[in-house]
Design a protein around this motif. Structure first.
Motif, PDB file in Angstrom:
ATOM      1  N   GLY A  41      38.462  41.747  41.652  1.00 51.67           N
ATOM      2  CA  GLY A  41      39.640  41.530  40.830  1.00 51.67           C
ATOM      3  C   GLY A  41      40.608  42.694  40.743  1.00 51.67           C
ATOM      4  N   LYS A  42      40.561  43.609  41.688  1.00 50.96           N
ATOM      5  CA  LYS A  42      41.523  44.718  41.655  1.00 50.96           C
ATOM      6  C   LYS A  42      42.946  44.194  41.849  1.00 50.96           C
ATOM      7  CE  LYS A  42      39.828  47.076  45.105  1.00 50.96           C
ATOM      8  NZ  LYS A  42      38.695  46.248  45.507  1.00 50.96           N
ATOM      9  N   SER A  43      43.109  43.339  42.861  1.00 50.91           N
ATOM     10  CA  SER A  43      44.448  42.804  43.142  1.00 50.91           C
ATOM     11  C   SER A  43      44.912  41.892  42.020  1.00 50.91           C
ATOM     12  CB  SER A  43      44.444  42.032  44.455  1.00 50.91           C
ATOM     13  OG  SER A  43      44.028  42.854  45.491  1.00 50.91           O
ATOM     14  N   THR A  44      43.972  41.143  41.433  1.00 54.83           N
ATOM     15  CA  THR A  44      44.335  40.282  40.307  1.00 54.83           C
ATOM     16  C   THR A  44      44.827  41.123  39.137  1.00 54.83           C
ATOM     17  OG1 THR A  44      42.603  38.792  41.032  1.00 54.83           O
ATOM     18  CG2 THR A  44      43.502  38.413  38.853  1.00 54.83           C
ATOM     19  N   VAL A  48      48.417  40.905  37.216  1.00 58.18           N
ATOM     20  CA  VAL A  48      48.571  40.738  35.771  1.00 58.18           C
ATOM     21  C   VAL A  48      49.454  41.860  35.218  1.00 58.18           C
ATOM     22  CG1 VAL A  48      47.374  40.666  33.556  1.00 58.18           C
ATOM     23  CG2 VAL A  48      46.384  39.499  35.525  1.00 58.18           C
ATOM     24  N   LEU A  49      49.200  43.085  35.666  1.00 56.64           N
ATOM     25  CA  LEU A  49      49.980  44.232  35.169  1.00 56.64           C
ATOM     26  C   LEU A  49      51.454  44.095  35.531  1.00 56.64           C
ATOM     27  CD1 LEU A  49      47.680  47.302  35.942  1.00 56.64           C
ATOM     28  CD2 LEU A  49      48.171  46.320  33.714  1.00 56.64           C
ATOM     29  N   ALA A  50      51.745  43.513  36.700  1.00 58.72           N
ATOM     30  CA  ALA A  50      53.138  43.379  37.132  1.00 58.72           C
ATOM     31  C   ALA A  50      53.783  42.107  36.604  1.00 58.72           C
ATOM     32  CB  ALA A  50      53.199  43.414  38.656  1.00 58.72           C
ATOM     33  N   GLY A  51      53.040  41.322  35.840  1.00 53.47           N
ATOM     34  CA  GLY A  51      53.609  40.127  35.245  1.00 53.47           C
ATOM     35  C   GLY A  51      53.632  38.899  36.150  1.00 53.47           C
ATOM     36  N   LEU A  78      53.565  46.393  45.109  1.00 61.20           N
ATOM     37  CA  LEU A  78      53.711  46.406  46.570  1.00 61.20           C
ATOM     38  C   LEU A  78      52.416  45.898  47.179  1.00 61.20           C
ATOM     39  CD1 LEU A  78      55.427  49.832  46.731  1.00 61.20           C
ATOM     40  CD2 LEU A  78      56.399  47.752  47.671  1.00 61.20           C
ATOM     41  N   PHE A  79      52.537  44.980  48.110  1.00 58.63           N
ATOM     42  CA  PHE A  79      51.357  44.281  48.623  1.00 58.63           C
ATOM     43  C   PHE A  79      50.858  44.888  49.922  1.00 58.63           C
ATOM     44  CE2 PHE A  79      53.721  41.283  46.082  1.00 58.63           C
ATOM     45  CZ  PHE A  79      52.740  40.652  45.344  1.00 58.63           C
ATOM     46  N   TYR A 144      57.241  51.861  36.987  1.00 58.87           N
ATOM     47  CA  TYR A 144      55.866  51.968  37.472  1.00 58.87           C
ATOM     48  C   TYR A 144      55.741  51.223  38.795  1.00 58.87           C
ATOM     49  CZ  TYR A 144      55.053  53.523  32.773  1.00 58.87           C
ATOM     50  OH  TYR A 144      55.138  54.227  31.613  1.00 58.87           O
ATOM     51  N   LEU A 145      54.991  51.812  39.715  1.00 59.04           N
ATOM     52  CA  LEU A 145      54.741  51.173  41.005  1.00 59.04           C
ATOM     53  C   LEU A 145      53.247  50.935  41.146  1.00 59.04           C
ATOM     54  CD1 LEU A 145      56.605  52.865  43.982  1.00 59.04           C
ATOM     55  CD2 LEU A 145      56.903  50.562  43.113  1.00 59.04           C
ATOM     56  N   LEU A 146      52.872  49.711  41.461  1.00 58.45           N
ATOM     57  CA  LEU A 146      51.474  49.416  41.719  1.00 58.45           C
ATOM     58  C   LEU A 146      51.341  49.196  43.226  1.00 58.45           C
ATOM     59  CD1 LEU A 146      51.030  46.733  38.917  1.00 58.45           C
ATOM     60  CD2 LEU A 146      50.877  49.195  38.694  1.00 58.45           C
ATOM     61  N   CYS A 147      50.565  50.034  43.891  1.00 64.03           N
ATOM     62  CA  CYS A 147      50.451  49.955  45.341  1.00 64.03           C
ATOM     63  C   CYS A 147      49.084  49.381  45.684  1.00 64.03           C
ATOM     64  CB  CYS A 147      50.609  51.328  45.968  1.00 64.03           C
ATOM     65  SG  CYS A 147      52.046  52.198  45.356  1.00 64.03           S
ATOM     66  N   ASP A 148      49.071  48.108  46.062  1.00 71.63           N
ATOM     67  CA  ASP A 148      47.810  47.426  46.312  1.00 71.63           C
ATOM     68  C   ASP A 148      47.502  47.495  47.806  1.00 71.63           C
ATOM     69  OD1 ASP A 148      45.629  45.828  46.364  1.00 71.63           O
ATOM     70  OD2 ASP A 148      46.649  43.995  45.725  1.00 71.63           O
ATOM     71  N   GLU A 149      46.658  48.430  48.218  1.00 73.75           N
ATOM     72  CA  GLU A 149      46.290  48.596  49.630  1.00 73.75           C
ATOM     73  C   GLU A 149      47.536  48.687  50.493  1.00 73.75           C
ATOM     74  OE1 GLU A 149      43.497  49.091  51.023  1.00 73.75           O
ATOM     75  OE2 GLU A 149      41.941  48.298  49.726  1.00 73.75           O
ATOM     76  N   MET A 150      48.529  49.404  49.972  1.00 75.60           N
ATOM     77  CA  MET A 150      49.857  49.328  50.570  1.00 75.60           C
ATOM     78  C   MET A 150      49.887  49.797  52.016  1.00 75.60           C
ATOM     79  SD  MET A 150      53.257  50.970  49.137  1.00 75.60           S
ATOM     80  CE  MET A 150      52.723  52.558  49.609  1.00 75.60           C
ATOM     81  N   THR A 151      49.096  50.810  52.349  1.00 76.43           N
ATOM     82  CA  THR A 151      49.195  51.353  53.704  1.00 76.43           C
ATOM     83  C   THR A 151      47.949  51.074  54.545  1.00 76.43           C
ATOM     84  OG1 THR A 151      48.475  53.459  52.806  1.00 76.43           O
ATOM     85  CG2 THR A 151      50.818  53.176  53.166  1.00 76.43           C
TER      86      THR A 151
END
Lengths: 204, 307
Positions: A41-44, A48-51, A78-79, A144-151
């Motif tokens: 649930g990290k990506s979930t 949630v945090l980004a709305g 960012l996905f 705020y920037l959430l970088c989900d496995e961005m690179t």
């Protein structure tokens, strides 16, 4: 301060809680790393945090107030797969202007070339498209920037290059960053604080 | 097992109206794998790593032209021969979950792969069960649809689909991206196991550190061509690496100095000389007018005038 208070989420009433009673704070200018096994649930949590998803229980607060449902969201996500985060039928120029027109300085910092704006997303490489997504996410209202496995899809040279840009921008604008990655060496390199996340508990 | 010589892939595109334009994405690519060997292919995103796997399986789009010599088990790999080998002796672990049918339960898909690779209808269910337990997938996962899988699970299902049969050459396209270290280590461990039983594994990845743990040899791609072939031991330090691109790549790792590059490396049809020259610190007049050959250098090979 971006805060999650006793946050919980599940995909439907029959499913078990992916995470429950989760508390998390990210201060402006802070870079927080998060790692953990896949499927917990990290990506979930990032969504949630980004709305993108409404919390099942608890709340997401920004500067002491709940996250607004309308207007420009100060929390941008960012996905991992930039090609899935853009409209494949739009040209890159139109994608860039989805939020607001990026400033010339930003384009220069990110190394965006005007020749790309006339192309479709599939005609750019992953690293180029990720920089387009980054330009789109970095409008003036973003805090705020959430970088989900961005690179994680990019080669080491492009990865290092993109992180150098983000760190510079984050420093000058005092952005708060949440870096979700499996790469623990990357997280130790970037982050001041690391959360190892195992679905139900957050160990600081 | 597999020997590729001077492979090139070109795409024809329509630019305006009926005007056609040819883009050369892979040129002068050399690669060979022996049985029992894990050959890692690393390099820039967009260097043609996945295209190589697709070309080997003959699943490139119709506007692609492939030229060059490919030998599988000593005999040339013709399109006719390929169509009988594909899925049976050569298997692909695809890069993305979109390779699964979104409307079929995953157990059915693995069973279908087993049947297509020549396992009898009677043995298929037990083979599938064994594949599922080997990749630590619970029994009920077989009744799930692809959208219900997490990234790590999807990866294990894809690996199970490719290895359920008896393929001798496994092409693994980014098998560890998006996996946590424990699952990634396990996925790579399975590939190593497959190689140890005498199969050849082509590991396409950009995760250099993970690849080095299991690979015997490493081929480095840049701008659609082979720039270096090195043994995994050469990556212990900068001194052993032959090509400036490999050294830059090694330097960019978070565990090392984490220095990136600004300039994209692109091969445009008009430029002559070394494809890497625009980003190279060691370039001089020679690099500008002649393309270097892939030459032998100790145990490996390198394409550079100055190596």
């Amino acid at each position: 301060m971006l805060e999650a208070k006793t946050l919980a989420y599940r995909y439907g009433k029959q499913c078990s809680w992916l995470f429950d009673d989760l508390d998390l704070q990210i201060a402006p200018g802070e870079i927080v790393g998060m790692s953990g096994p896949s499927g917990r649930g990290k990506s979930t949590l990032a969504k949630v945090l980004a709305g993108y998803l409404p919390p099942g229980r608890g709340s997401v607060m920004i500067g002491g107030r709940p996250l607004q449902g309308s207007g420009h969201c100060p929390v941008q996500l960012l996905f991992q797969h930039p090609e899935l985060a853009v409209n494949p039928r739009w040209k890159v120029g139109k994608i860039l202007q989805e939020g607001e027109e990026p400033t010339a300085d930003l384009c220069k910092d990110l190394g965006l070339e005007p020749a790309w704006f006339d192309r479709y997303p599939h005609e750019l490489s992953g690293g180029e498209l990720q920089r387009i997504c980054l330009a789109r996410a970095l409008s003036s209202g973003t805090r705020y920037l959430l970088c989900d496995e961005m690179t994680s899809m990019l080669d080491a040279l492009t990865q290092a290059h993109i992180w150098q840009i983000i760190l510079d921008i984050a420093r000058s604008r005092r952005l708060g960053l949440l870096v979700i990655s499996h790469d623990t060496t990357l997280i130790t390199r970037l982050c001041s604080r690391n959360i190892s996340y195992f679905g139900d508990t957050v160990n600081h | 097992m597999l020997d590729i010589q001077d492979l090139s892939i070109r795409f024809t595109r329509y630019t305006f109206g009926l005007k056609k334009k040819e883009t050369c994405v892979v040129q002068g690519l050399d690669l060979s794998i022996a049985p029992g060997q894990v050959m890692a292919v690393i390099g820039q995103s967009g260097a043609g790593k996945s295209l190589l796997a697709h070309a080997l399986l003959g699943i490139l789009p119709r506007n692609a032209q492939v030229e060059g010599r490919v030998f599988f088990k000593g005999k040339p790999l013709t399109p006719e021969r390929l169509s009988t080998l594909r899925g049976r002796e050569i298997a692909l672990i695809p890069q993305s979950i979109t390779a699964l049918n979104p409307l079929l339960r995953v157990g059915v898909q693995v069973a279908r792969a087993a049947r297509l690779s020549g396992i009898s209808k009677k043995d298929a269910p037990t083979t599938v069960n064994r594949a599922f337990s080997r990749y630590l997938l619970q029994k009920e996962v077989a009744t799930w649809f692809p959208f219900q899988l997490s990234g790590g699970m999807a990866r294990r299902v894809l690996t199970a689909t490719a290895t359920v049969g008896m393929a001798d050459l496994i092409l693994a396209d980014e098998p560890t991206s998006g996996l946590d270290p424990a699952t990634a280590k396990e996925a790579l461990g399975h590939l190593r196991e497959l190689a140890d039983t005498g199969k050849a594994v082509l590991l396409i990845t950009h995760d250099i550190e993970a690849a080095l743990k299991i690979a015997d040899m490493v081929t480095v791609f840049c701008a659609g061509t082979t720039v270096e072939v090195a043994s995994a031991d050469d990556f212990k330090g900068l001194g052993q690496l032959r090509h400036p691109y490999t050294r830059a790549l090694w330097n960019a790792l978070p565990a090392n100095s984490f220095i990136g590059t600004m300039k994209p490396i692109e091969r445009s049809p008009n430029t002559t000389g070394c494809p890497f020259q625009t980003c190279c610190n060691e370039q001089d007049a020679v690099c500008g007018h002649s393309t270097p050959e892939l030459k032998h250098s100790s145990a490996g090979r390198v394409r550079c005038h100055h190596a």
